[in-house]
Design an enzyme around this catalytic site. Structure first.
Site, PDB file in Angstrom:
ATOM      1  N   TYR A 153       0.824  -1.215   0.000  1.00 52.03           N
ATOM      2  CA  TYR A 153       0.000   0.000   0.000  1.00 52.03           C
ATOM      3  C   TYR A 153       0.859   1.266   0.000  1.00 52.03           C
ATOM      4  CZ  TYR A 153      -4.628   2.123   0.642  1.00 52.03           C
ATOM      5  OH  TYR A 153      -5.793   2.811   0.465  1.00 52.03           O
ATOM      6  N   LYS A 160      -3.565   8.113   3.174  1.00 57.42           N
ATOM      7  CA  LYS A 160      -4.735   7.815   4.008  1.00 57.42           C
ATOM      8  C   LYS A 160      -4.512   8.269   5.452  1.00 57.42           C
ATOM      9  CE  LYS A 160      -7.574   5.826   1.085  1.00 57.42           C
ATOM     10  NZ  LYS A 160      -8.852   6.472   0.704  1.00 57.42           N
TER      11      LYS A 160
END
Length: 254
Positions: A153, A160
Site C-alpha cells: 500500500y 490515508k
C-alpha cells in the site's frame, strides 16, 4: 419514512456499480435522498453507471485538482439541488510508482499527486460544498486503516494517514457550521481502485481468515450502510470519528 428522507446528497467517486460510492448512492435513494453524482474524465461512463440507480441522478464534472471545477461546484450542484445535507468523498488516486513495494524509490512528484488527490481533496471538497450546507449536515470520507504499514500500500497508506488527520481538523473547523465529518475505514474490496494496487492479492488471501466476523471481498453493502448511517440524523453528536467496517481485523493482533 426512510433514513435519509428529504436529504440532499452529493456523492463522488462512482466509477462502476461495484464501487462503494455506487452502493451509497443506491442505498441513499432507497432511503429517500436526492442525489447528485460527480465524475472525472469519461463522464459518459459515469452517466451510464448512473442509469443503473433506482432514479438516474444528474452527473457533473469534478476534477479535484482543477481550481475552476472546485470554485464553480456549488453553483453547478445548486442547479439541481437547493442545498446539501451530505457529501460523500470517495476520491483517491496514486501513480503506480507509489504502490507495490516501491516506497523507498518513489519521487516527490508522484507522492505529491497521491496526497493532492487522496488527502487535500477532502478539505477542498468540503470548502467547495460549504456554501450549500447552510443548515449543517454531514461529510463522510472513505478510508483504509492507516495505523499500520500494510504490504504494497506504501504511499497510499501515507496519504490515508493524512486523510484521517485532515478529517479531524475539518471536524474541528466545521463544527461551528453544524457539519459533522467522519470516515468509514472499509476492509479490502474488489473495486476498480483495488485492481490498480499491485499485489492486492495479499489482502485477498489473508483478510477473510483474520476477520472475526468474516469478510466478503465482493460485498460493498456493509461499508455503504455505514456511510448512509453517518449521513443520517442518527449520529447527531459524532464527528472526527473513524468507523471501521472491516470484519474486525483492525482490532486483532498479528
Amino acid at each position: 419514512m426512510g433514513l435519509l428522507d428529504g436529504k440532499r446528497l452529493l456523492v463522488t467517486g462512482v466509477l462502476t456499480d461495484a464501487s462503494i460510492a455506487f452502493n451509497v448512492a443506491k442505498l441513499a435513494q432507497e432511503e429517500g435522498a436526492q442525489v447528485v453524482l460527480t465524475g472525472f474524465g469519461r463522464l459518459s461512463l459515469v452517466e451510464r453507471i448512473a442509469k443503473r440507480l433506482p432514479e438516474p441522478p444528474p452527473v457533473i464534472e469534478l476534477d479535484v485538482q482543477n481550481t475552476d471545477h472546485l470554485d464553480t461546484l456549488a453553483d453547478r450542484v445548486g442547479a439541481h439541488l437547493d442545498g446539501l445535507d451530505g457529501v460523500v468523498h470517495s476520491i483517491g488516486f496514486a501513480p503506480q510508482s507509489c504502490l507495490g513495494g516501491n516506497f523507498l524509490n518513489t519521487s516527490w512528484e508522484d507522492v505529491a499527486t497521491a496526497v493532492h488527490v487522496s488527502t487535500f481533496s477532502f478539505k477542498s471538497l468540503a470548502v467547495a460544498c460549504l456554501p450549500l450546507m447552510k443548515d449543517g449536515g454531514a461529510i463522510v470520507g472513505l478510508d483504509f486503516d492507516a495505523t499500520k504499514a500494510w504490504p504494497v500500500y506504501d504511499w497510499m497508506g501515507v496519504a490515508k494517514a493524512g486523510l484521517e488527520s485532515c478529517s479531524r481538523y475539518l471536524a474541528r473547523d466545521l463544527g461551528k457550521h453544524g457539519i459533522r465529518v467522519n470516515l468509514v475505514a472499509a476492509g479490502p474490496l474488489r473495486t476498480m481502485a483495488a485492481k490498480s494496487i499491485p499485489g492486492f492479492k495479499e489482502f485477498e488471501d489473508s483478510w477473510p481468515d483474520r476477520a472475526p466476523l468474516g469478510w466478503d471481498l465482493a460485498d460493498t453493502a456493509p461499508a455503504a450502510k455505514a456511510c448512509v448511517a453517518l449521513l443520517s440524523d442518527w449520529f447527531p453528536a459524532t464527528t472526527g470519528e473513524i468507523v471501521h467496517v472491516d470484519g474486525g481485523v483492525h482490532a486483532m493482533g498479528a
